[in-house]
Motif scaffolding. Structure first.
Motif, mmCIF file in Angstrom:
data_model
loop_
_atom_site.group_PDB
_atom_site.id
_atom_site.type_symbol
_atom_site.label_atom_id
_atom_site.label_comp_id
_atom_site.label_asym_id
_atom_site.label_seq_id
_atom_site.Cartn_x
_atom_site.Cartn_y
_atom_site.Cartn_z
ATOM 1 N N ASN A 64 0.829 -1.208 0.000
ATOM 2 C CA ASN A 64 0.000 0.000 0.000
ATOM 3 C C ASN A 64 0.863 1.258 0.000
ATOM 4 O O ASN A 64 0.586 2.224 -0.733
ATOM 5 N N ASN A 65 1.925 1.214 0.826
ATOM 6 C CA ASN A 65 2.843 2.357 0.836
ATOM 7 C C ASN A 65 3.502 2.541 -0.521
ATOM 8 O O ASN A 65 3.702 3.676 -0.983
ATOM 9 N N LYS A 99 2.191 1.711 -3.370
ATOM 10 C CA LYS A 99 1.191 2.296 -4.266
ATOM 11 C C LYS A 99 1.086 3.800 -4.051
ATOM 12 O O LYS A 99 1.022 4.582 -5.005
ATOM 13 N N THR A 100 1.048 4.192 -2.747
ATOM 14 C CA THR A 100 0.976 5.629 -2.459
ATOM 15 C C THR A 100 2.213 6.349 -2.990
ATOM 16 O O THR A 100 2.115 7.440 -3.570
ATOM 17 N N ASN A 102 1.869 6.658 -6.665
ATOM 18 C CA ASN A 102 0.943 7.739 -7.000
ATOM 19 C C ASN A 102 1.602 9.101 -6.818
ATOM 20 O O ASN A 102 1.451 10.006 -7.657
ATOM 21 N N LYS A 103 2.345 9.230 -5.703
ATOM 22 C CA LYS A 103 3.071 10.484 -5.478
ATOM 23 C C LYS A 103 4.105 10.715 -6.573
ATOM 24 O O LYS A 103 4.291 11.848 -7.042
#
Length: 224
Positions: free
Chosen positions: A118-119, A121-122, A125-126
């Protein structure tokens, strides 16, 4: 269930060992009577060193003692096998506990892995947003460079026009200075001309005055 499997496995091994031991009590060849003298590992089989005994159905008074010693040996072996089974069961339980601990650790690692995914993915995205921002900044930078080029062109044109205006102003100032000089010269000439005209008119007036006075005096003298 596993304890039954382990015990049955060791019972099979024990039966194989017992059949092997009954076939061969201890190492050494037998004579024609089916017996021999014990020379190696006699204490394990309940015999004294150098004691003569029989194998494979040989007849002697020592058969009963050999049977009792062999039964004692078998019982001791069974007890040792039971102890080994207990130790193996303990080890198996320890392994189960370690497996459960490892499974819990694996679950923790899975949760950590999901959190890391999840991190990730974040972060991706960033990173994508940062890439978009970089593209926007690059486009803005290109626009600024184009505007700077246009500004430099306009500035050069403005400087050229300014220089041309300065030149034209200098030329006009020179022309005005020439005109002023010409005007001053004309004024001086007009003043001189006016003085000349005044002098001429005054001279003419004096001449007329004196001529009229002479005429007046001439006629006045004649009347007298």
């Amino acid at each position: 269930m596993t304890r039954k499997i382990v015990t049955s496995f060791f019972i099979v091994i024990l039966s194989v060992c017992l059949t092997d031991i009954t076939a061969q009590s201890h190492p050494g060849n037998t004579d024609s009577n089916g017996g021999h003298t014990c020379r190696t590992n006699c204490g394990q089989y309940g015999l004294n060193y150098g004691e003569y005994h029989y194998h494979n159905g040989g007849s002697n008074n020592t058969n009963s003692s050999n049977d009792s010693s062999s039964s004692w040996y078998y019982e001791s072996q069974i007890e040792s096998f039971k102890e080994e089974i207990d130790t193996l069961e303990r080890q198996l339980n320890n392994l189960r506990n370690t497996v459960t601990d490892k499974n819990s650790e694996i679950e923790k690692l899975k949760t950590e892995n999901t959190s890391l995914k999840n991190n990730l993915k974040t972060y991706k995205n960033k990173e994508n947003s940062l890439k978009k921002d970089r593209k926007q900044l690059e486009n803005e930078k290109k626009e600024l460079t184009q505007k700077q080029k246009k500004f430099t062109i306009v500035k050069e044109q403005f400087t050229k026009e300014k220089e041309n205006i300065k030149k034209s102003l200098a030329e006009k100032e020179e022309a005005l200075a020439k005109r002023n000089n010409d005007m001053q010269r004309l004024k001086e000439q007009n003043r001189i001309n006016i003085l000349y005209s005044v002098l001429i008119t005054s001279a003419i007036m004096l001449i007329l005055y004196f001529s009229l006075r002479k005429i007046y005096l001439y006629y006045h003298n004649e009347d007298e």
